[in-house]
Design a protein around this motif. Sequence first.
Motif, PDB file in Angstrom:
ATOM      1  N   ILE A  20      27.155  -9.262  41.036  1.00 28.22           N
ATOM      2  CA  ILE A  20      28.291  -8.542  41.623  1.00 28.22           C
ATOM      3  C   ILE A  20      28.503  -7.209  40.904  1.00 28.22           C
ATOM      4  O   ILE A  20      28.726  -6.172  41.539  1.00 28.22           O
ATOM      5  CB  ILE A  20      29.561  -9.417  41.567  1.00 28.22           C
ATOM      6  CG1 ILE A  20      29.427 -10.617  42.503  1.00 28.22           C
ATOM      7  CG2 ILE A  20      30.801  -8.598  41.933  1.00 28.22           C
ATOM      8  CD1 ILE A  20      30.540 -11.633  42.389  1.00 28.22           C
ATOM      9  N   CYS A  21      28.417  -7.234  39.573  1.00 27.38           N
ATOM     10  CA  CYS A  21      28.580  -6.002  38.798  1.00 27.38           C
ATOM     11  C   CYS A  21      27.523  -4.969  39.183  1.00 27.38           C
ATOM     12  O   CYS A  21      27.839  -3.791  39.420  1.00 27.38           O
ATOM     13  CB  CYS A  21      28.474  -6.305  37.303  1.00 27.38           C
ATOM     14  SG  CYS A  21      29.962  -6.971  36.570  1.00 27.38           S
ATOM     15  N   LEU A  24      28.338   5.203  30.602  1.00 28.03           N
ATOM     16  CA  LEU A  24      29.790   5.126  30.453  1.00 28.03           C
ATOM     17  C   LEU A  24      30.477   4.764  31.765  1.00 28.03           C
ATOM     18  O   LEU A  24      31.427   3.976  31.787  1.00 28.03           O
ATOM     19  CB  LEU A  24      30.324   6.457  29.925  1.00 28.03           C
ATOM     20  CG  LEU A  24      30.021   6.773  28.458  1.00 28.03           C
ATOM     21  CD1 LEU A  24      30.387   8.221  28.137  1.00 28.03           C
ATOM     22  CD2 LEU A  24      30.789   5.821  27.534  1.00 28.03           C
ATOM     23  N   ALA A  25      29.987   5.329  32.878  1.00 22.93           N
ATOM     24  CA  ALA A  25      30.572   5.012  34.181  1.00 22.93           C
ATOM     25  C   ALA A  25      30.331   3.547  34.539  1.00 22.93           C
ATOM     26  O   ALA A  25      31.232   2.860  35.032  1.00 22.93           O
ATOM     27  CB  ALA A  25      29.982   5.920  35.257  1.00 22.93           C
ATOM     28  N   GLY A  26      29.107   3.051  34.278  1.00 25.73           N
ATOM     29  CA  GLY A  26      28.834   1.645  34.512  1.00 25.73           C
ATOM     30  C   GLY A  26      29.696   0.743  33.646  1.00 25.73           C
ATOM     31  O   GLY A  26      30.202  -0.292  34.114  1.00 25.73           O
ATOM     32  N   PHE A  27      29.888   1.141  32.401  1.00 24.31           N
ATOM     33  CA  PHE A  27      30.745   0.384  31.481  1.00 24.31           C
ATOM     34  C   PHE A  27      32.182   0.341  31.998  1.00 24.31           C
ATOM     35  O   PHE A  27      32.857  -0.704  31.904  1.00 24.31           O
ATOM     36  CB  PHE A  27      30.691   1.023  30.100  1.00 24.31           C
ATOM     37  CG  PHE A  27      31.600   0.394  29.088  1.00 24.31           C
ATOM     38  CD1 PHE A  27      31.308  -0.847  28.535  1.00 24.31           C
ATOM     39  CD2 PHE A  27      32.765   1.038  28.678  1.00 24.31           C
ATOM     40  CE1 PHE A  27      32.151  -1.439  27.605  1.00 24.31           C
ATOM     41  CE2 PHE A  27      33.610   0.461  27.748  1.00 24.31           C
ATOM     42  CZ  PHE A  27      33.305  -0.781  27.206  1.00 24.31           C
ATOM     43  N   GLN A  28      32.660   1.450  32.553  1.00 21.49           N
ATOM     44  CA  GLN A  28      34.005   1.464  33.128  1.00 21.49           C
ATOM     45  C   GLN A  28      34.164   0.423  34.230  1.00 21.49           C
ATOM     46  O   GLN A  28      35.177  -0.292  34.278  1.00 21.49           O
ATOM     47  CB  GLN A  28      34.301   2.848  33.718  1.00 21.49           C
ATOM     48  CG  GLN A  28      34.752   3.888  32.718  1.00 21.49           C
ATOM     49  CD  GLN A  28      35.107   5.169  33.430  1.00 21.49           C
ATOM     50  OE1 GLN A  28      34.250   5.827  34.015  1.00 21.49           O
ATOM     51  NE2 GLN A  28      36.376   5.510  33.406  1.00 21.49           N
ATOM     52  N   ILE A  29      33.176   0.348  35.119  1.00 21.17           N
ATOM     53  CA  ILE A  29      33.250  -0.615  36.217  1.00 21.17           C
ATOM     54  C   ILE A  29      33.308  -2.041  35.686  1.00 21.17           C
ATOM     55  O   ILE A  29      34.089  -2.875  36.163  1.00 21.17           O
ATOM     56  CB  ILE A  29      32.048  -0.443  37.157  1.00 21.17           C
ATOM     57  CG1 ILE A  29      32.024   0.972  37.747  1.00 21.17           C
ATOM     58  CG2 ILE A  29      32.089  -1.483  38.269  1.00 21.17           C
ATOM     59  CD1 ILE A  29      33.268   1.348  38.514  1.00 21.17           C
ATOM     60  N   VAL A  30      32.491  -2.323  34.671  1.00 21.49           N
ATOM     61  CA  VAL A  30      32.502  -3.661  34.076  1.00 21.49           C
ATOM     62  C   VAL A  30      33.875  -3.973  33.501  1.00 21.49           C
ATOM     63  O   VAL A  30      34.419  -5.069  33.686  1.00 21.49           O
ATOM     64  CB  VAL A  30      31.416  -3.776  32.990  1.00 21.49           C
ATOM     65  CG1 VAL A  30      31.541  -5.097  32.230  1.00 21.49           C
ATOM     66  CG2 VAL A  30      30.026  -3.665  33.611  1.00 21.49           C
ATOM     67  N   MET A  31      34.471  -3.020  32.812  1.00 19.51           N
ATOM     68  CA  MET A  31      35.791  -3.238  32.221  1.00 19.51           C
ATOM     69  C   MET A  31      36.869  -3.438  33.281  1.00 19.51           C
ATOM     70  O   MET A  31      37.774  -4.262  33.135  1.00 19.51           O
ATOM     71  CB  MET A  31      36.164  -2.041  31.319  1.00 19.51           C
ATOM     72  CG  MET A  31      35.346  -1.947  30.040  1.00 19.51           C
ATOM     73  SD  MET A  31      35.572  -3.376  28.924  1.00 19.51           S
ATOM     74  CE  MET A  31      34.086  -4.328  29.296  1.00 19.51           C
TER      75      MET A  31
END
Length: 334
Positions: free
Chosen positions: A13-14, A263-270
């Motif tokens: 999903i991520c 960083l953008a991918g990390f934001q989505i995960v958070m």
Amino acid sequence: MIYIVIGFLWLSICLYIILGGADFGAGIVELFTNKKARHKTKEIMYESIAPVWEANHMWLIIAIVILFVGFPQIYTTMSTYLHIPLVLMLLGIIARGTAFTFRHYDAVKDNWQVLYTQIFYYASLLTPFFLGLIAAATVSHSINPDAVGFLDLYIFSWLNWFGVSVGLFTVSLCAYLASIFSLRETRDKADLLLMIRKSKQTMIFVVVTGILVFVTAYTSDIPLLMWIFSKPLGIMAIAFATIALLLILRAMNRQKLLPVRALAGFQIVMILVAATYQHNPNIILLGNGQHLSLLEHMAPEKTIAALGWALMLGSLFILPFLFYLMASFSKLRK
């Protein structure tokens, strides 16, 4: 083994939201670009989504297969009460991919190109909107198996103000991801400045629609604020997402863009962690006070074991070749 299966479900999903979101966002960003800069934006977006546009729906397929095999009751509930937005989302995926292919590879350049382009634009816009509606319906207590009447069972289970706001937020996230991912595909300073401006505009839309989600959750008696801010993990996830946003802004202002995609991918995960951890493993919250849980409503243990082994062995083939695909496109661009 059940936790391995749940881990693969969450990972798929991520990855679909991150990679597929950037893919959908390419059409959204192009749609909302003025006509003078649209051709240049189109070229940049093509470069940005080229490595993943063929492969990103693999993650959606994996998630659906996991639900179908490992959690049949959850799959049945979603495909029954949310069949309308699910069908519309799938039609959008098909229409978008078809239009993208024809407008890019059609040997004859005529008025059909205009039609292909419009289908590509609006399918890119509506598909993530319906995805957001579906996601909102699973946690908003709007699916009520005890309801009577077609509208309450199959329309108002997903069509409500909270769902609309989450749909708009999902659209904004997709446009934001596409803008951020495209920064490293620019060829000159003018193109870079164009995409930096686009990225900052989409950041504003994400913030505005995010606030709208909280407002509609409050008016709909959905305890979203409590889910996110009542425990340290939710607060930390939002703090990390905000810090990542500030770091992206700093990187854009300095035009040092190496870390922006990560960083953008990390934001989505958070964001996903903040929105889902509180009611996990309850994946669907029903309107009659019940819920469907990934731990309580799973398939028999032998099925889960077979599914877990299949996912682990399959990942040995899928992930290396995905990285090879991305590396190949990177070499072609150099």
